[in-house]
Scaffold this motif. Structure first.
Motif, PDB file in Angstrom:
ATOM      1  N   GLN A 112       0.833  -1.207   0.000  1.00  0.00           N
ATOM      2  CA  GLN A 112       0.000   0.000   0.000  1.00  0.00           C
ATOM      3  C   GLN A 112       0.870   1.259   0.000  1.00  0.00           C
ATOM      4  O   GLN A 112       0.614   2.196  -0.757  1.00  0.00           O
ATOM      5  N   LEU A 113       1.910   1.266   0.826  1.00  0.00           N
ATOM      6  CA  LEU A 113       2.815   2.414   0.865  1.00  0.00           C
ATOM      7  C   LEU A 113       3.524   2.602  -0.473  1.00  0.00           C
ATOM      8  O   LEU A 113       3.659   3.730  -0.957  1.00  0.00           O
ATOM      9  N   GLU A 114       3.944   1.505  -1.068  1.00  0.00           N
ATOM     10  CA  GLU A 114       4.591   1.576  -2.378  1.00  0.00           C
ATOM     11  C   GLU A 114       3.646   2.191  -3.416  1.00  0.00           C
ATOM     12  O   GLU A 114       4.042   3.075  -4.187  1.00  0.00           O
ATOM     13  N   ASN A 115       2.405   1.744  -3.417  1.00  0.00           N
ATOM     14  CA  ASN A 115       1.422   2.276  -4.370  1.00  0.00           C
ATOM     15  C   ASN A 115       1.172   3.762  -4.148  1.00  0.00           C
ATOM     16  O   ASN A 115       1.070   4.527  -5.108  1.00  0.00           O
ATOM     17  N   TRP A 116       1.073   4.171  -2.898  1.00  0.00           N
ATOM     18  CA  TRP A 116       0.873   5.598  -2.616  1.00  0.00           C
ATOM     19  C   TRP A 116       2.082   6.407  -3.057  1.00  0.00           C
ATOM     20  O   TRP A 116       1.936   7.517  -3.564  1.00  0.00           O
ATOM     21  N   PRO A 127      -0.265   8.499   7.613  1.00  0.00           N
ATOM     22  CA  PRO A 127      -0.857   7.864   8.796  1.00  0.00           C
ATOM     23  C   PRO A 127      -0.415   6.410   9.006  1.00  0.00           C
ATOM     24  O   PRO A 127      -0.341   5.950  10.143  1.00  0.00           O
ATOM     25  N   LEU A 128      -0.124   5.692   7.931  1.00  0.00           N
ATOM     26  CA  LEU A 128       0.260   4.287   8.044  1.00  0.00           C
ATOM     27  C   LEU A 128       1.740   4.108   8.371  1.00  0.00           C
ATOM     28  O   LEU A 128       2.129   3.118   8.989  1.00  0.00           O
ATOM     29  N   TRP A 129       2.556   5.066   7.987  1.00  0.00           N
ATOM     30  CA  TRP A 129       4.005   4.918   8.116  1.00  0.00           C
ATOM     31  C   TRP A 129       4.466   4.562   9.533  1.00  0.00           C
ATOM     32  O   TRP A 129       5.274   3.627   9.694  1.00  0.00           O
ATOM     33  N   PRO A 130       4.021   5.246  10.597  1.00  0.00           N
ATOM     34  CA  PRO A 130       4.529   4.907  11.933  1.00  0.00           C
ATOM     35  C   PRO A 130       4.236   3.460  12.342  1.00  0.00           C
ATOM     36  O   PRO A 130       5.095   2.795  12.925  1.00  0.00           O
ATOM     37  N   THR A 131       3.057   2.968  12.031  1.00  0.00           N
ATOM     38  CA  THR A 131       2.695   1.586  12.356  1.00  0.00           C
ATOM     39  C   THR A 131       3.563   0.613  11.568  1.00  0.00           C
ATOM     40  O   THR A 131       4.069  -0.372  12.106  1.00  0.00           O
ATOM     41  N   PHE A 132       3.733   0.904  10.284  1.00  0.00           N
ATOM     42  CA  PHE A 132       4.565   0.068   9.428  1.00  0.00           C
ATOM     43  C   PHE A 132       6.006   0.058   9.937  1.00  0.00           C
ATOM     44  O   PHE A 132       6.610  -1.007  10.089  1.00  0.00           O
TER      45      PHE A 132
END
Length: 159
Positions: A112-116, A127-132
């Motif tokens: 998902q991060l790659e696609n974004w 928002p997802l980066w810290p959890t990842f």
């Protein structure tokens, strides 16, 4: 891959293998500090992907331990500076490393991060980066523990 093993060639080969293999749904997150059945399955799955070659697995884990913190920092900096191209590249590399170990949740997050990053939608990634990042850092700690447990084999693999 022929010896001497070059990091970039190994990473490319592993990414190709990892992308060809489906994620194992039973491994839903980074292995916990306590070695449980799910985390053992992740290591066993990775060992199977390198055709049972424990020395190769150790070399792969060593490369992951060495490169992952740098990739996380690269992704962090790219996110802070709005550099979608670099963020995409960092997320892509992290995804390849993670997929080898069938850590399903982290693999999905990395995709998902790659696609974004590819779509230059860094506002979605923030928002997802810290959890990842936390999950990947947990995995790196497990990888370091794996290397400590297999130190004798690791020493032989360097010879």
């Amino acid at each position: 891959i022929s010896k001497p093993i070059r990091r970039q060639e190994l990473q490319t080969a592993l990414q190709n293998v990892a992308l060809a293999m489906p994620c194992d749904e039973s491994c839903n997150g980074a292995p916990s500090p306590d070695v449980d059945d799910a985390s053992q399955d992740c290591w066993q799955t990775a060992l199977a992907k390198v055709e049972g070659d424990q020395r190769l697995l150790i070399q792969v884990v060593e490369a992951v331990v060495e490169e992952t913190p740098q990739l996380l920092e690269l992704g962090e900096q790219a996110l802070e500076h709005g550099d979608a191209k670099t963020f995409h590249r960092a997320a892509h590399s992290l995804k390849g490393s993670i997929r080898l170990f069938d850590i399903h949740d982290l693999s999905e997050q990395a995709l998902q991060l790659e696609n974004w990053g590819k779509k230059a939608q860094l506002d979605q990634a923030e928002p997802l980066w810290p959890t990842f990042r936390e999950g990947v850092e947990d995995f790196v700690r497990q990888a370091e523990a794996f290397l400590r447990e297999h130190a004798a084999t690791a020493a032989v693999s360097r010879e």
